[in-house]
Design an enzyme around this catalytic site. Structure first.
Site, PDB file in Angstrom:
ATOM      1  N   GLU A 166       0.678  -1.196  -0.066  1.00  0.00           N
ATOM      2  CA  GLU A 166      -0.089  -0.057   0.074  1.00  0.00           C
ATOM      3  C   GLU A 166       0.894   1.222   0.056  1.00  0.00           C
ATOM      4  OE1 GLU A 166      -3.111   0.165   3.141  1.00  0.00           O
ATOM      5  OE2 GLU A 166      -3.009   2.315   3.163  1.00  0.00           O
ATOM      6  N   GLU A 225      -2.234  11.860   2.928  1.00  0.00           N
ATOM      7  CA  GLU A 225      -3.035  11.351   3.915  1.00  0.00           C
ATOM      8  C   GLU A 225      -2.767  12.300   5.113  1.00  0.00           C
ATOM      9  OE1 GLU A 225      -3.989   7.169   6.017  1.00  0.00           O
ATOM     10  OE2 GLU A 225      -2.043   7.447   5.462  1.00  0.00           O
TER      11      GLU A 225
END
Length: 406
Positions: free
Chosen positions: A185, A190
């Site tokens: 991932e 974020e």
């Protein structure tokens, strides 16, 4: 043989402009490339190109691998405008990060205004900012995943706004198919709440470590004073190995006030690196559609291949955008965030989520195209020197062509 065909295509097109050729691997764009070659033939003389280093430098979109091979990044896919959502699937399952959220299907998202494309082609995805909820009730939002999967690439996202606000947890990321985290991932954008610094994070299976001495401008994320360099998603409460950007313009209200900007993620056999540029600092080659990361300076975050194989640890990745609320990160950090009340009470009032919005101009994916073979240590023969000149000339021609096309 394949690369020789590319060079042959360029050379024959330059010497015999009335000849029609097929260019393997370029698909329908080959005809377009050929027409462009013909249109610029009068301005291209191979001998002039060879003798003009200044002209080559000015046009340069070529990059060089550590083994000496040259390459450039060619357009592969673009997600933008009215067809943006045609290439994504709306996720409707439970939030794996335990957010207080309902991820809606496409019908609900479009009918309620959570996802749409403006008349100017800007793509909007947002959390529900019009429904008053009782405490503990999930708020509607959007999570989409690309239908296409990738194994390496250069991903360039141009956005006007990324979601932020107390209790808000957005992400732009890629994730592998199969068993998580064994296929990896990559969290490119974020953050939570009103933070001002974007966080880049990698989650993998075992045998992947972040080299904290690599060249990047960010700061390695720490837990209890220790660097999070172990990328294994099954360890350390799934912290992964992360790097926080230094710039206040990389996330949150200040990023939006600057008019947004561009995030770029390069993923190839040489590692994975991320750059971010606020609107006024976007490189010219990105704006021109001929990106060359080697000219962008140090990345904000970088995962080197010396301690983490970027090919075997990251496999069949889909592109994901999402906006969740509270959950494992935003919920657990809420008490120390400076936000009012509790995360569950914050979720009740819809106006708290007026800034929980993705505003996207485009997402472009480029593929790596090799132009030359690996350089050997042997002394060049007369014939090899001659072929190197041919290759160099062809590469210069292709370079000029790409700079004109894009």
């Amino acid at each position: 043989m394949y690369h020789s065909q590319i060079f042959f295509f360029c050379l024959v097109s330059s010497l015999f402009p009335d000849t029609t050729l097929a260019l393997p691997g370029f698909g329908p764009s080959a005809t377009f490339i050929h027409s462009k070659i013909r249109s610029i033939i009068p301005s291209l003389n191979p001998l002039d190109i060879l003798s003009s280093t200044t002209s080559l430098h000015a046009r340069s979109t070529l990059d060089v691998n550590p083994n000496g091979t040259t390459f450039l990044w060619l357009p592969q896919d673009e997600y933008s405008g009215s067809t943006f959502f045609d290439n994504f699937t709306f996720y409707t399952g439970p939030d794996p990060t335990h957010g207080t959220v309902n991820f809606t299907d496409s019908v609900t998202a479009f009918s309620s205004g959570l996802a749409f494309v403006q008349d100017n082609g800007v793509v909007i995805m947002q959390g529900d900012n019009f429904t008053t909820l009782a405490e503990g009730v999930n708020r509607n939002s959007v999570r989409i995943s690309s239908n296409k999967q990738y194994n390496t690439g250069l991903f360039i996202l141009d956005i006007n706004q990324a979601p932020w606000g107390c209790g808000v947890w957005p992400a732009f990321w890629t994730v592998g198919g199969g068993t998580w985290p064994l296929t990896g991932e990559i969290d490119i954008i974020e953050g939570v709440h009103d933070n001002e610094h974007n966080q880049v994070t990698w989650h993998t299976g075992p045998n992947c470590t972040l080299n904290a001495t690599a060249s990047f401008t960010g700061t390695v994320v720490q837990t209890n004073g220790a660097n999070n360099t172990n990328c294994d998603g099954n360890d350390n409460d799934n912290a992964g190995c992360g790097i926080t950007e230094w710039s206040r313009a990389s996330y949150g209200p200040f990023f939006d006030q600057q008019g947004g900007g561009v995030f770029a993620m390069k993923w190839d056999e040489n590692g994975i690196a991320v750059w971010s540029f606020y609107r006024a600092a976007i490189p010219q080659d990105v704006q021109a559609g001929s990106p060359n990361p080697s000219g962008w300076g140090e990345p904000v975050a970088q995962l080197l291949p010396d301690a983490c194989d970027p090919i075997s640890n990251f496999v069949n990745h889909s592109i994901i955008f999402d906006i969740t609320f509270c959950g494992d990160w935003a919920g657990n950090s809420y008490a120390t965030s400076g936000c009012p009340g509790t995360c569950s009470s914050q979720l009740m009032e819809p106006s708290n989520f007026n800034n929980a919005t993705w505003s996207i101009n485009s997402l472009k994916v480029y593929r790596k195209q090799l132009l030359t073979g690996q350089i050997s240590n042997g002394a060049p023969t007369h014939s090899s020197r001659h072929w190197n000149i041919v290759q160099f000339t062809a590469a210069a021609l292709l370079l000029a062509i790409v700079s004109v096309i894009i």
